[in-house]
Design a protein around this motif. Structure first.
Motif, PDB file in Angstrom:
ATOM      1  N   SER A  89       0.843  -1.213   0.000  1.00 36.90           N
ATOM      2  CA  SER A  89       0.000   0.000   0.000  1.00 36.90           C
ATOM      3  C   SER A  89       0.870   1.253   0.000  1.00 36.90           C
ATOM      4  O   SER A  89       0.531   2.258  -0.619  1.00 36.90           O
ATOM      5  CB  SER A  89      -0.968   0.002   1.189  1.00 36.90           C
ATOM      6  N   GLN A  90       2.008   1.164   0.706  1.00 40.04           N
ATOM      7  CA  GLN A  90       2.930   2.298   0.727  1.00 40.04           C
ATOM      8  C   GLN A  90       3.509   2.547  -0.669  1.00 40.04           C
ATOM      9  O   GLN A  90       3.592   3.674  -1.140  1.00 40.04           O
ATOM     10  CB  GLN A  90       4.056   2.012   1.736  1.00 40.04           C
ATOM     11  N   TRP A  94       2.891   5.931  -3.305  1.00 32.16           N
ATOM     12  CA  TRP A  94       3.868   6.752  -4.034  1.00 32.16           C
ATOM     13  C   TRP A  94       3.606   6.701  -5.527  1.00 32.16           C
ATOM     14  O   TRP A  94       3.646   7.713  -6.217  1.00 32.16           O
ATOM     15  CB  TRP A  94       5.300   6.300  -3.716  1.00 32.16           C
ATOM     16  N   SER A  95       3.322   5.497  -6.007  1.00 34.78           N
ATOM     17  CA  SER A  95       3.091   5.339  -7.436  1.00 34.78           C
ATOM     18  C   SER A  95       1.864   6.146  -7.882  1.00 34.78           C
ATOM     19  O   SER A  95       1.897   6.851  -8.898  1.00 34.78           O
ATOM     20  CB  SER A  95       2.905   3.843  -7.731  1.00 34.78           C
ATOM     21  N   GLN A 142       9.691   6.693  -0.554  1.00 31.83           N
ATOM     22  CA  GLN A 142       9.394   7.566  -1.695  1.00 31.83           C
ATOM     23  C   GLN A 142      10.509   7.377  -2.713  1.00 31.83           C
ATOM     24  O   GLN A 142      11.669   7.706  -2.432  1.00 31.83           O
ATOM     25  CB  GLN A 142       9.311   9.050  -1.289  1.00 31.83           C
ATOM     26  N   PRO A 143      10.215   6.858  -3.896  1.00 31.92           N
ATOM     27  CA  PRO A 143      11.295   6.645  -4.869  1.00 31.92           C
ATOM     28  C   PRO A 143      12.011   7.972  -5.184  1.00 31.92           C
ATOM     29  O   PRO A 143      11.374   8.940  -5.585  1.00 31.92           O
ATOM     30  CB  PRO A 143      10.561   6.100  -6.100  1.00 31.92           C
ATOM     31  N   GLY A 144      13.317   7.993  -4.930  1.00 35.53           N
ATOM     32  CA  GLY A 144      14.074   9.225  -5.120  1.00 35.53           C
ATOM     33  C   GLY A 144      14.102  10.112  -3.885  1.00 35.53           C
ATOM     34  O   GLY A 144      14.794  11.135  -3.863  1.00 35.53           O
ATOM     35  N   ALA A 145      13.324   9.742  -2.875  1.00 35.98           N
ATOM     36  CA  ALA A 145      13.265  10.460  -1.597  1.00 35.98           C
ATOM     37  C   ALA A 145      12.981  11.949  -1.779  1.00 35.98           C
ATOM     38  O   ALA A 145      12.380  12.350  -2.770  1.00 35.98           O
ATOM     39  CB  ALA A 145      14.538  10.224  -0.800  1.00 35.98           C
ATOM     40  N   TYR A 146      13.416  12.748  -0.840  1.00 35.36           N
ATOM     41  CA  TYR A 146      13.120  14.184  -0.850  1.00 35.36           C
ATOM     42  C   TYR A 146      13.986  14.945  -1.854  1.00 35.36           C
ATOM     43  O   TYR A 146      13.573  15.949  -2.399  1.00 35.36           O
ATOM     44  CB  TYR A 146      13.412  14.802   0.523  1.00 35.36           C
TER      45      TYR A 146
END
Lengths: 389, 116
Positions: A89-90, A94-95, A142-146
């Motif tokens: 779900s997480q 993001w997706s 989060q892909p790529g983060a902040y």
């Protein structure tokens, strides 16, 4: 634009969604709420009725801490199924928030570059080194983060984060995702009526969700906010301007800030410190001490520490440490506040901890009143700690 | 602007079942459920609007036959749809599922928690 309590407020740079993009995000929100409400709490039934008696039979005692509980629960099919779904779900969250941003990134960047109302300011530092605790793994998946930038003047990470936080909290932080900041403001004003801050600093502000409430709560103060991630700050600045809030954003690391000693009367952070490291935490608190004026106050919000929880409660809140790319989560939930503030130079007799009710009452019906992985804001209570200089 | 955003979060992904394929299948199932839900919402939107305007009947929907363009458009949309559902398949191949510091998650925790 009218504020609706069932959806995010459409400020200038909020990504637009097509019918299906919105429906996809709504599904993730429903899935998360279903898991938090109907699936996750039954892990405790498994623990009490299966794991605990079995453990006692084998060891002559109950599990002594969250680590022993985790070892046992990791073998339980129910827990595995829930964990697997929660992790998915997480990723789906993001997706679902990434899709609309990828489609309209050019437009979002253009919006961020438009010279609109100039209330606050934005100061970026392209030479700032992204700390290892952010570059090593992508925090909370989060892909790529902040910090990752995929093109010039990128705002994608900020735009994705803004939508995702709404889904993550299942709307329970309000149309501006600002419940933590708003609740913390209410607490500070009630508990420290003598504090009349001239300048306020928000550490690790991301897109400024928690920063903006301070603008209204302390109309006589100048509001500053820092973060290491440029895509967050670009987005935060445009968002704040669009909402008519004056904030000075700058790209800095909380461990070493460029403000003068004693520059601030109030320094705050909101679910920021658990995304750092032991060393960065110490450095950041020392900076708080240096930057606060005499009588100044620092206040940080996190989820509650493990010391007041039983082994199961600590275990279930600790899920993120192992399964949601939050490697520092467990460590910080075990820390002693007296030790932390003393080491930074504060007088520990002036520290405090508080459980503060959420300022956003409209979400009452969707709360689980639990602190558990994947149910952020479900408790309806925020844990604050801090110290006065 | 052709930008590609990263698909997977950096950091070793935990799997909860003895065979990671079970987790992956579950992820696909949830994604499928999500896409079905999206469709149901869209259907609901359509029915509400149609109902309000009194424009078409159920029989017309049943009798509809897509033409060549509609078929091509649906093919393209279905490809996009499959990309969504099968997102998990290349989690390792993308290289983003690997950890720079170590393959052991405990090492990441230790690293951020270590004394100065």
């Amino acid at each position: 634009m009218e504020i609706q309590d069932y959806k995010q407020y459409p400020h200038t740079i909020l990504p637009e969604t097509t019918h299906d993009e919105f429906a996809r995000q709504e599904f993730v929100k429903s899935l998360k709420l279903h898991l938090a409400t109907n699936v996750s709490p039954k892990n405790q039934v498994i623990y009490n009725q299966v794991v605990k008696p079995k453990f006692e039979k084998n060891h002559g005692r109950f599990p002594k801490d969250r680590h022993e509980v985790r070892q046992e629960m990791n073998q339980q099919p129910y827990y595995r199924l829930w964990s697997s779904m929660l992790r998915s779900s997480q990723e789906m969250m993001w997706s679902s928030c990434q899709i609309p941003v990828a489609r309209q990134l050019k437009k979002l960047i253009a919006a961020s570059k438009q010279d609109g109302v100039k209330l606050g300011s934005l100061k970026l530092n392209p030479d700032l080194e992204i700390p290892k605790y952010h570059s090593a793994v992508d925090i909370h998946c989060q892909p790529g983060a902040y910090h990752t930038e995929v093109c010039e003047d990128d705002v994608a990470a900020g735009a994705i984060y803004d939508s995702a936080v709404y889904v993550y909290a299942m709307g329970r932080m309000g149309p501006f995702n600002n419940d933590m900041g708003a609740s913390q403001c209410e607490y500070i004003k009630a508990e420290y009526p003598d504090l009349q801050p001239k300048r306020i600093l928000d550490l690790g502000c991301a897109v400024g969700h928690s920063t903006l409430p301070y603008v209204d709560a302390f109309p006589d103060a100048e509001i500053y906010a820092i973060d290491v991630a440029a895509p967050m700050l670009r987005y935060a600045h445009t968002r704040a301007e669009s909402l008519g809030k004056k904030v000075h954003f700058s790209q800095q690391n909380a461990e070493k800030l460029d403000f003068e000693d004693g520059y601030f009367d109030l320094i705050v952070s909101h679910i920021f410190l658990h995304e750092t490291s032991a060393k960065a935490l110490r450095n950041s608190l020392s900076e708080c001490y240096r930057l606060l004026s005499d009588g100044g106050l620092m206040v940080h919000s996190e989820t509650p520490p493990y010391k007041d929880m039983d082994e199961y409660e600590a275990f279930i809140l600790d899920w993120d440490t192992y399964n949601n790319n939050e490697p520092f989560w467990g460590y910080i939930h075990d820390l002693d506040i007296d030790d932390m503030v003393s080491e930074a130079g504060f007088n520990p007799s002036k520290n405090f901890e508080a459980l503060v009710p959420s300022a956003y009452e409209a979400a009452e019906a969707k709360r689980t009143y639990l602190f558990q992985g994947g149910d952020f804001g479900g408790g309806g209570i925020w844990y604050l700690w801090g110290c006065r200089k | 602007m052709a930008v590609e955003l990263p698909k997977h979060a950096k950091g070793e992904r935990p799997y909860f079942f003895d065979d990671p394929a079970v987790d992956k299948l579950l992820a696909m199932l949830l994604a499928m459920a999500g896409e079905l839900s999206v469709l149901r919402d869209r259907h609901d939107t359509l029915e509400r609007i149609i109902e309000k305007k009194g424009l078409i009947t159920r029989q017309e929907i049943e009798a509809y036959e897509p033409d060549k363009d509609a078929i091509a458009e649906r093919d393209a949309k279905r490809e996009e749809y499959l990309n969504q559902i099968l997102r998990i398949v290349d989690v390792e191949i993308s290289g983003m599922g690997k950890n720079d510091l170590s393959n052991e998650w405990q090492a990441v925790i230790d690293r951020v928690s270590e004394e100065a």
